[in-house]
Design an enzyme around this catalytic site. Sequence first.
Site, PDB file in Angstrom:
ATOM      1  N   CYS A  64      75.797  29.568  14.006  1.00  0.00           N
ATOM      2  CA  CYS A  64      76.854  30.012  13.108  1.00  0.00           C
ATOM      3  C   CYS A  64      76.805  29.676  12.211  1.00  0.00           C
ATOM      4  O   CYS A  64      77.277  28.782  11.218  1.00  0.00           O
ATOM      5  CB  CYS A  64      78.647  30.654  13.919  1.00  0.00           C
ATOM      6  SG  CYS A  64      78.220  29.773  15.988  1.00  0.00           S
ATOM      7  N   ARG A 110      73.370  32.766   9.415  1.00  0.00           N
ATOM      8  CA  ARG A 110      73.522  31.875  10.149  1.00  0.00           C
ATOM      9  C   ARG A 110      73.462  32.051  11.466  1.00  0.00           C
ATOM     10  O   ARG A 110      73.512  31.295  12.990  1.00  0.00           O
ATOM     11  CB  ARG A 110      74.719  30.664   9.762  1.00  0.00           C
ATOM     12  CG  ARG A 110      74.881  30.294   8.542  1.00  0.00           C
ATOM     13  CD  ARG A 110      75.872  29.560   7.811  1.00  0.00           C
ATOM     14  NE  ARG A 110      75.847  28.643   8.551  1.00  0.00           N
ATOM     15  CZ  ARG A 110      75.890  27.073   8.456  1.00  0.00           C
ATOM     16  NH1 ARG A 110      75.351  27.188   7.390  1.00  0.00           N
ATOM     17  NH2 ARG A 110      76.061  26.225   8.926  1.00  0.00           N
ATOM     18  N   GLY A 157      78.926  24.909  16.289  1.00  0.00           N
ATOM     19  CA  GLY A 157      78.450  23.631  16.513  1.00  0.00           C
ATOM     20  C   GLY A 157      78.010  23.281  18.575  1.00  0.00           C
ATOM     21  O   GLY A 157      78.152  24.526  18.561  1.00  0.00           O
ATOM     22  N   LYS A 166      68.452  31.916   9.968  1.00  0.00           N
ATOM     23  CA  LYS A 166      68.273  31.674   9.135  1.00  0.00           C
ATOM     24  C   LYS A 166      67.421  30.332   8.927  1.00  0.00           C
ATOM     25  O   LYS A 166      67.131  29.147   8.142  1.00  0.00           O
ATOM     26  CB  LYS A 166      68.339  32.901   7.482  1.00  0.00           C
ATOM     27  CG  LYS A 166      67.453  31.833   6.204  1.00  0.00           C
ATOM     28  CD  LYS A 166      66.515  32.629   6.630  1.00  0.00           C
ATOM     29  CE  LYS A 166      65.665  32.139   4.915  1.00  0.00           C
ATOM     30  NZ  LYS A 166      63.699  32.342   4.811  1.00  0.00           N
TER      31      LYS A 166
END
Length: 637
Positions: free
Chosen positions: A8, A33, A109, A632
């Site tokens: 993220c 992201r 994460g 991306k």
Amino acid sequence: MKKIVSMCGIVAVTGYKKAIPLLIDGLKKLEYRGYDSAGIAVINSETKEIICNKAEGKLKNLICNVSHTNIEGTIGIGHTRWATHGKPEVKNAHPHVDNSGKVAVVQNGIIENYQELKNRLEKDGVVFHSDTDTEVIPHLIQKELIALNKLKLDNNGSTLLVAVRNVISDLEGSYALAILWAGAPESLVVARKQAPLIIGIGEGEFICASDTPAIANLTKIILPMEDEEIALLTPLGIEIYDSNNERQYRNPISLQISEQVIDKMNFKHYMLKEIYDQPDTAKNWLEKYLVKDSNTGKLEVNYPFDTKFFESIERIEIVACGTSKNAAMVGSYLLQQFSGIPTNVFYASEFRYSPPPLLPNTLTIGVTQSGETADTIAAINMEIKRRSLMSEKRYKPNILAITNRVESSIGRKTSNIIDICAGTEIGVAATKTFFAQLLSFYGLAIKFAQIKGSQSNQNIRELISDLVQLPPLVEELLEKHNKSSAKLAHDFFNVKDVIFLGRGINYPIALEGALKLKEISYIHAAGYPAGEMKHGPIALLDKKVPVISIATPGEVFDKVISNAQEAKARDAYLIGVAPDYSGTEIFDYLMTIPLTSEWISPLISIIPLQLLSYHIAAHRGLDVDQPRNLAKSVTVE
Ligand code: M6R
């Protein structure tokens, strides 16, 4: 154990300005992201309560939600999510809040031991409201805050800092975190471990984000956080601590990126615009890296490393993922066949757990357009560490980064960087960055061939002169193929499978053609070395499976044509990416490319394949620029 993966972008701000517009602006820059869902939390300036707002789907849904509220606050956190597990629903969107509603957390994460922590919390009666790994964190922090209050610590930012530090010592995995606590309504705590986090120093506020574009609108003065650091941010200042709880003092640096206005021009999608950018990508690269030697007047590759850097290298290993790996494979072909240097390419995700034995005088190249791909960064980190443990000089860290983002995580790992200079790429499917990565490998291959003497001067001159011809050639190709590939897409947009074949220097182009098609059109596609087809994949062929074959005159042209014949004999519809040349009449449809030297053919053959993928996806009415399930920049392993 089922792993919940969240990858993220996070942004957090504290200061004197209204937080929501800053958070939304930051999230817009981080949407690359992940775009499954988004959310923000702010502390209401009057009531000092945490107010959360989340929405499923793209950021525009959150923006719409927020526009219907009148929350005011000068401190807040925001998140844009990409998930592979834990559905993209509102309940799984960040921020996650503890059951008292006083602690809010955003995370980028994976908390690998979340299940164990969750079990423990549930035993203590904590009720969970999402399927994410992140939700354990606010619950753990709240528990810790209660324990700390028993120790009579002040209700201020330092209390939150201590609570977060205690909690992260129990977390396994990688994370970037931003945390709000209603008990310290001007303080933000942020922490990172193997996930990027950068602090921006504004005028009257501090902003912290996963990546610099989210900061650049507000300030160009930044402090990148080092691994395993934790920081307390208030409108009055920043305190940064390392994992030993030592206060860290260092000077901010200035951000070298300018805010780029990215216009779609008249193109329907960014991807098509970026495919059309490629003649300029070539021009920019040539202008930057091919310079006239002042003595000879000849064009030379001008990379920012001295001759010694190249001289000592005896072998090369390249780590990369996805499209960057395909570019690296072309690079490896060039480095071995043109420059004569033994070279291996690895998936970064494999390399990091099973690297080859360390050999002296090895150059490791990390290729990543974003500079943030977690596996590539981890592979490079591992290689730096492995080498630093060796005392002999010939093992010294010889690391090179090929990236479009010199200010990114990979750019901060090494001073040997080739900036591919492709400009911002918005489409999730890499096109012009792939092209610029290829060019960068041509530059390296020329440099090594000159220094090692592995090619004659004439061969080197010819390759340089072929590169110089590229911009008009690519322009012509775009002109020629845009309409025809749209027409071809009309006939093929409904197929279920497509096979791409190539050999030698164009085998990676077959892989890239297949990757482009599947990621944006959701059609199954596979690339093979043409000679391998008869060893299995040929069983897939019938008249419903088109075969796209890249056949460029050179070493393996006849072989590729024979392999195409084998496919035709199984009724496959044959599409050729080839020049008008004897032998290519076997193709049912020819995407004609100009006759060039085999060396530069990948830079040519990729263009019609990019256009074909684009038109098939557009014809299917899909979200070409933000395909489902992708992001991306892939910042988790
Ligand atoms: O930023 P990177 O070049 O490291 O990204 C690697 C891959 O994630 C990326 O190339 C991905 O395969 C693209 N979606 C390809 O179009």
